[in-house]
Write a protein that holds these residues in place. Structure first.
Motif, short mmCIF file in Angstrom:
data_model
loop_
_atom_site.label_atom_id
_atom_site.label_comp_id
_atom_site.label_asym_id
_atom_site.label_seq_id
_atom_site.Cartn_x
_atom_site.Cartn_y
_atom_site.Cartn_z
N LEU A 147 0.82 -1.21 0.00
CA LEU A 147 0.00 0.00 0.00
C LEU A 147 0.86 1.27 0.00
O LEU A 147 0.48 2.27 -0.62
CB LEU A 147 -0.96 -0.01 1.19
CG LEU A 147 -2.08 -1.06 1.09
CD1 LEU A 147 -2.83 -1.17 2.41
CD2 LEU A 147 -3.03 -0.74 -0.05
N GLU A 199 2.16 1.60 -3.58
CA GLU A 199 1.05 2.02 -4.44
C GLU A 199 0.69 3.48 -4.18
O GLU A 199 0.42 4.24 -5.12
CB GLU A 199 -0.16 1.11 -4.23
CG GLU A 199 -1.32 1.39 -5.14
CD GLU A 199 -1.02 1.16 -6.62
OE1 GLU A 199 -1.72 1.77 -7.45
OE2 GLU A 199 -0.10 0.39 -6.96
N SER A 200 0.68 3.90 -2.93
CA SER A 200 0.33 5.28 -2.60
C SER A 200 1.36 6.28 -3.12
O SER A 200 1.00 7.37 -3.57
CB SER A 200 0.19 5.45 -1.09
OG SER A 200 -0.91 4.72 -0.62
N GLU A 235 1.13 12.68 5.02
CA GLU A 235 0.34 12.46 3.80
C GLU A 235 0.17 10.97 3.52
O GLU A 235 -0.92 10.52 3.16
CB GLU A 235 1.00 13.16 2.61
CG GLU A 235 0.99 14.67 2.71
CD GLU A 235 1.83 15.34 1.65
OE1 GLU A 235 1.41 16.41 1.16
OE2 GLU A 235 2.91 14.82 1.30
N LEU A 236 1.24 10.22 3.72
CA LEU A 236 1.15 8.76 3.54
C LEU A 236 0.18 8.16 4.56
O LEU A 236 -0.63 7.31 4.21
CB LEU A 236 2.53 8.11 3.71
CG LEU A 236 3.40 8.04 2.48
CD1 LEU A 236 4.82 7.66 2.84
CD2 LEU A 236 2.82 7.07 1.47
N GLU A 268 -3.25 8.75 3.48
CA GLU A 268 -3.59 7.98 2.28
C GLU A 268 -3.96 6.53 2.60
O GLU A 268 -4.77 5.93 1.92
CB GLU A 268 -2.40 7.96 1.30
CG GLU A 268 -2.14 9.24 0.58
CD GLU A 268 -2.80 9.28 -0.77
OE1 GLU A 268 -2.95 8.22 -1.40
OE2 GLU A 268 -3.16 10.38 -1.19
N ILE A 269 -3.29 5.97 3.61
CA ILE A 269 -3.43 4.54 3.90
C ILE A 269 -4.26 4.36 5.17
O ILE A 269 -3.74 4.38 6.29
CB ILE A 269 -2.05 3.87 4.05
CG1 ILE A 269 -1.20 4.13 2.80
CG2 ILE A 269 -2.21 2.37 4.31
CD1 ILE A 269 0.25 3.75 2.95
N ARG A 288 6.40 -1.37 -8.41
CA ARG A 288 5.05 -0.80 -8.49
C ARG A 288 4.29 -1.34 -9.70
O ARG A 288 3.08 -1.54 -9.64
CB ARG A 288 5.14 0.73 -8.57
CG ARG A 288 3.77 1.35 -8.55
CD ARG A 288 3.86 2.86 -8.44
NE ARG A 288 2.58 3.40 -8.87
CZ ARG A 288 2.39 4.04 -10.00
NH1 ARG A 288 3.38 4.26 -10.83
NH2 ARG A 288 1.19 4.49 -10.31
#
Length: 126
Positions: free
Chosen positions: A36, A39-40, A50-51, A54-55, A100
């Motif tokens: 994840l 992918e993020s 921010e990560l 996102e997750i 990725r």
């Protein structure tokens, strides 16, 4: 168990061998959080917060551990900007971008077979 140092021999990449570097790398990146994170990040540079936003569901501790592991394996680059407070950013390296592509394939597979898997689980639980 101690992992062998990589010597470039095929057995070092053999995932079936318990002491192979290949298995250690596979174990590192084949977890939901690492997948994840990669992918993020995609083709973007993101800060820690921010990560984390996102997750959904990742704890501060798990994000920290996985970012360190991905950096150790050369899949992400961590940049610390000398400002107060410190600004730290993460971006994928070339090997991370290559991985990725595989993760994107796994995501596409998941979307394609989600209905099938859901139906199978329902039958199994009945």
């Amino acid at each position: 168990m101690v992992t062998k140092q990589f010597s470039g021999l095929p057995e070092d990449a053999d995932l079936r061998r318990a002491d192979s570097l290949g298995r250690e790398i596979f174990s590192d990146v084949a977890n939901k959080w690492a997948l994840l994170i990669i992918e993020s990040l995609g083709e973007r540079t993101l800060r820690f917060s921010e990560l984390r936003n996102e997750i959904e569901g990742i704890s501060h501790k798990m994000l920290t551990q996985n970012l360190r592991m991905l950096e150790r394996n050369g899949l992400i680059e961590r940049t610390v900007h000398p400002v107060v407070p410190p600004r730290v950013e993460y971006t994928l390296t070339e090997p991370g971008q290559a991985l990725r592509v595989t993760i994107d394939g796994l995501c596409a597979w998941t979307h394609q077979y989600l209905g099938h898997i859901e139906a199978s689980r329902h039958r199994f639980e009945s």
